[in-house]
Design a protein around this motif. Structure first.
Motif, mmCIF file in Angstrom:
data_model
loop_
_atom_site.group_PDB
_atom_site.id
_atom_site.type_symbol
_atom_site.label_atom_id
_atom_site.label_comp_id
_atom_site.label_asym_id
_atom_site.label_seq_id
_atom_site.Cartn_x
_atom_site.Cartn_y
_atom_site.Cartn_z
ATOM 1 N N THR A 94 14.990 35.168 -142.165
ATOM 2 C CA THR A 94 13.669 35.545 -141.672
ATOM 3 C C THR A 94 13.499 37.055 -141.826
ATOM 4 O O THR A 94 14.326 37.829 -141.381
ATOM 5 C CB THR A 94 13.490 35.157 -140.196
ATOM 6 N N LEU A 95 12.407 37.462 -142.481
ATOM 7 C CA LEU A 95 12.156 38.879 -142.726
ATOM 8 C C LEU A 95 11.162 39.477 -141.734
ATOM 9 O O LEU A 95 10.938 40.671 -141.736
ATOM 10 C CB LEU A 95 11.642 39.086 -144.156
ATOM 11 N N ASN A 96 10.533 38.639 -140.927
ATOM 12 C CA ASN A 96 9.648 39.075 -139.853
ATOM 13 C C ASN A 96 9.895 38.186 -138.649
ATOM 14 O O ASN A 96 10.630 37.199 -138.739
ATOM 15 C CB ASN A 96 8.166 38.943 -140.265
ATOM 16 N N ASN A 97 9.273 38.521 -137.546
ATOM 17 C CA ASN A 97 9.327 37.628 -136.391
ATOM 18 C C ASN A 97 8.509 36.380 -136.698
ATOM 19 O O ASN A 97 7.316 36.457 -136.964
ATOM 20 C CB ASN A 97 8.763 38.324 -135.144
ATOM 21 N N ILE A 98 9.165 35.249 -136.684
ATOM 22 C CA ILE A 98 8.535 33.967 -136.979
ATOM 23 C C ILE A 98 8.452 33.163 -135.689
ATOM 24 O O ILE A 98 9.387 33.164 -134.894
ATOM 25 C CB ILE A 98 9.320 33.183 -138.050
ATOM 26 N N SER A 99 7.341 32.480 -135.497
ATOM 27 C CA SER A 99 7.147 31.691 -134.285
ATOM 28 C C SER A 99 8.314 30.731 -134.059
ATOM 29 O O SER A 99 8.722 30.010 -134.987
ATOM 30 C CB SER A 99 5.846 30.887 -134.373
ATOM 31 N N PRO A 100 8.861 30.693 -132.846
ATOM 32 C CA PRO A 100 9.959 29.749 -132.539
ATOM 33 C C PRO A 100 9.589 28.300 -132.825
ATOM 34 O O PRO A 100 10.465 27.498 -133.169
ATOM 35 C CB PRO A 100 10.218 29.981 -131.043
ATOM 36 N N ARG A 101 8.327 27.964 -132.679
ATOM 37 C CA ARG A 101 7.910 26.588 -132.968
ATOM 38 C C ARG A 101 8.175 26.227 -134.429
ATOM 39 O O ARG A 101 8.520 25.083 -134.741
ATOM 40 C CB ARG A 101 6.423 26.394 -132.670
ATOM 41 N N GLY A 102 8.009 27.198 -135.313
ATOM 42 C CA GLY A 102 8.302 26.952 -136.714
ATOM 43 C C GLY A 102 9.790 26.875 -136.978
ATOM 44 O O GLY A 102 10.273 25.978 -137.677
ATOM 45 N N LEU A 103 10.550 27.812 -136.399
ATOM 46 C CA LEU A 103 11.992 27.825 -136.617
ATOM 47 C C LEU A 103 12.664 26.592 -136.034
ATOM 48 O O LEU A 103 13.696 26.141 -136.542
ATOM 49 C CB LEU A 103 12.590 29.098 -136.006
ATOM 50 N N ASP A 104 12.075 26.032 -134.979
ATOM 51 C CA ASP A 104 12.644 24.826 -134.381
ATOM 52 C C ASP A 104 12.560 23.616 -135.303
ATOM 53 O O ASP A 104 13.214 22.594 -135.052
ATOM 54 C CB ASP A 104 11.929 24.504 -133.061
ATOM 55 N N ARG A 105 11.752 23.722 -136.365
ATOM 56 C CA ARG A 105 11.644 22.597 -137.316
ATOM 57 C C ARG A 105 12.919 22.453 -138.158
ATOM 58 O O ARG A 105 13.125 21.406 -138.778
ATOM 59 C CB ARG A 105 10.449 22.795 -138.245
ATOM 60 N N PHE A 106 13.731 23.494 -138.180
ATOM 61 C CA PHE A 106 14.993 23.426 -138.905
ATOM 62 C C PHE A 106 16.083 22.919 -137.957
ATOM 63 O O PHE A 106 16.399 23.561 -136.954
ATOM 64 C CB PHE A 106 15.391 24.808 -139.446
ATOM 65 N N GLY A 107 16.625 21.771 -138.256
ATOM 66 C CA GLY A 107 17.677 21.218 -137.403
ATOM 67 C C GLY A 107 18.940 22.070 -137.448
ATOM 68 O O GLY A 107 19.352 22.549 -138.513
#
Length: 387
Positions: free
Chosen positions: A6-19
Motif C-alpha cells: 500500500t502506497l497510501n492510506n487505504i480504507s480498512p474495509r478494502g484491505l479486509d477483502r484480502f484474506g
C-alpha cells in the motif's frame, strides 16, 4: 501467499477483502505482487520485477506510468463510479456556490462588527451586492457522460434545469441510465455555445488538455459559470482569468487551487475534495481490492485501464494467463507450445485492446516450468502466469 504493497492510506474495509491466510498487506514490503495506491506518484518509483498488478483506489491514473506498466505486463486497475456520487454532490454544491454568491456573502458576514442592531443594518445594506440566480430553467452542459457525468446530468434535471450532454464514447450502460430529457450536443463547441453553466467530467490526455480554451470561452453566453472537478489541465486557467476580468464569465469553480487562481474575483477553489468522503474512499478501496483478488487468483480482468476486460469461469485443472502485444499468430504460437507438451486446451478467451492482447486458457493438465518458459520466450509475450 500474495504480497500487497500500500502506497497510501487505504480504507480498512478494502484491505479486509484480502484474506489473511493467502495475503500479506503492508506499507513496507519487498517483492510485492500488487500495489494499492491513491495519489502517490509512481512515475519515479522503481518497479519491482515481481509486480503483476496495480490498483488505483479512484478513477484517475495520471500518477501511474501506464506505458511502462504495460511493457512489463502489469495490469492497472481503477475504480470507475465508486466515488461518482461524492463528486456529483460537490459539483451541485459548486453550482449553488456560484449561483447564489455564497462564498462572497459568507466572507462579508464574517467581517461584520458591532452590536446586533448594527449588524442588522450592515446586513440589509450589503446583501444586495450578493444577489444571485436560481437554477431551474437554466441550461447546464455536461462534457463527459461517464459514471459521474450521468449522475450530474440527472441531478440537474431533477432540479429543473435544461441539460445538454456530449460524449462521443458514451457506453450503452450509461445511455440507459441517462435521464431521457438530457439533450444531445453535436460537439463540445455546440454544447458550450448553448449553456449558462458547463461542467467537465473527462480524463486528462492529449485530446482533452485545455479542452476549454480562449476560443471556446469567447463562444459562451455572457455571465456563464464554468465548473471543473475532473482534472486541472482540462481548463486553460489563463484564458479563464481573462474571461472573468472581461466580465464574460461570472464564476469559475474548481477543485484544483493554484497561485494563478487564488484570490481572484469570481474564482472559487476547493482543495481537491471530489472523492473526499468516507463512503467514496471505502467504495473505491473495496472495488479495487476485489478486482486485484480476481486477477491474482483467477486472471480475470475487470476495470483495467491497459488490458481488455476478460472474465472466464474456470473449466480445467490449470489456468494460463498471457499478456502479449497484439501481433499475428500469437495465439497459434501459444497453442503450439501447449500441444508440443501434450497439454489439451479446455476453454480459452483472447481479447485485445490498443495493441495489447490478453489470453486466458484453461487446460486439462498441469503446465510445467519448461512449457511456461517456452511461452514466455515467444517474441511479443509480455507476461505469463500459471494459476
Amino acid at each position: 501467499m500474495y504480497k500487497i504493497l500500500t502506497l497510501n492510506n487505504i480504507s480498512p474495509r478494502g484491505l479486509d477483502r484480502f484474506g489473511h491466510e493467502h495475503y500479506e498487506v503492508a506499507s513496507e514490503i519487498s517483492q510485492p505482487d500488487a500495489v494499492m495506491v491513491r495519489s502517490f506518484n509512481m512515475h519515479q518509483m522503481e518497479i519491482p520485477a515481481s509486480l503483476k498488478a496495480v490498483g488505483r483506489a479512484g478513477a484517475g491514473v495520471n500518477n501511474i506510468p501506464l506505458d511502462a506498466m504495460t511493457e512489463r505486463g502489469v495490469a492497472v486497475f481503477n475504480a470507475p463510479g465508486a466515488n461518482a456520487n461524492a463528486v456529483k454532490e460537490l459539483v451541485l454544491a459548486g453550482m449553488l456556490l456560484a449561483a447564489r454568491n455564497i462564498c462572497q456573502a459568507w466572507d462579508y458576514t464574517r467581517h461584520l462588527e458591532g452590536d446586533d442592531a448594527t449588524l442588522h443594518k450592515q446586513v440589509e445594506a450589503g446583501k444586495k451586492q450578493f444577489s444571485g440566480f436560481e437554477l431551474p430553467g437554466r441550461t447546464l452542459g455536461v462534457v463527459g457522460l461517464g459514471a459521474i457525468g450521468v449522475l450530474v446530468a440527472n441531478a440537474a434535471r431533477a432540479l429543473g434545469m435544461n441539460v445538454i450532454g456530449f460524449d462521443p464514447h458514451i457506453t450503452v450502460r450509461a445511455a440507459w441510465q441517462l435521464d431521457a430529457g438530457v439533450q444531445q450536443a453535436l460537439s463540445v463547441d455546440d454544447l458550450i455555445a448553448r449553456c449558462d453553466m458547463v461542467t467537465f467530467h473527462v480524463p486528462l490526455n492529449d485530446h482533452t488538455r485545455h479542452l476549454l480554451n480562449r476560443e471556446r470561452l469567447h463562444s459562451m453566453r455572457d455571465g456563464a459559470v464554468v465548473l471543473n472537478f475532473a482534472r486541472e489541465g482540462i481548463v486553460d486557467e489563463a484564458a479563464v482569468l481573462e474571461a472573468l476580468e472581461a466580465g464574460k464569465l461570472r464564476s469559475y469553480v474548481c477543485d484544483f487551487p493554484s497561485n494563478n487562481l487564488m484570490g481572484k474575483a469570481g474564482v472559487i477553489t476547493l482543495p481537491h475534495l471530489g472523492a473526499s468522503t468516507q463512503e467514496a474512499e471505502e467504495n473505491c478501496a473495496v472495488m479495487v481490492a476485489d478486482q486485484l483478488r480476481e486477477y491474482l487468483e483467477h486472471g480475470n480482468v475487470r476495470n483495467s485501464v491497459n488490458l481488455p476486460e476478460v472474465v472466464l469461469p474456470r473449466a480445467g485443472k490449470t489456468r494460463l494467463a498471457v499478456i502479449n502485444r497484439n501481433l499475428p499468430d500469437m495465439v497459434g504460437q501459444i497453442s503450439h507450445v501447449l500441444g508440443q507438451n501434450s497439454i489439451n486446451i479446455v476453454h480459452m478467451v483472447n481479447e485485445s485492446r490498443a495493441g495489447v492482447a490478453y489470453n486466458l486458457i484453461d487446460v486439462e493438465d498441469e503446465i510445467g516450468e519448461e512449457a511456461a518458459r517456452a511461452i514466455a520466450g515467444i517474441d511479443g509475450v509480455l507476461r505469463v502466469r500459471v494459476l
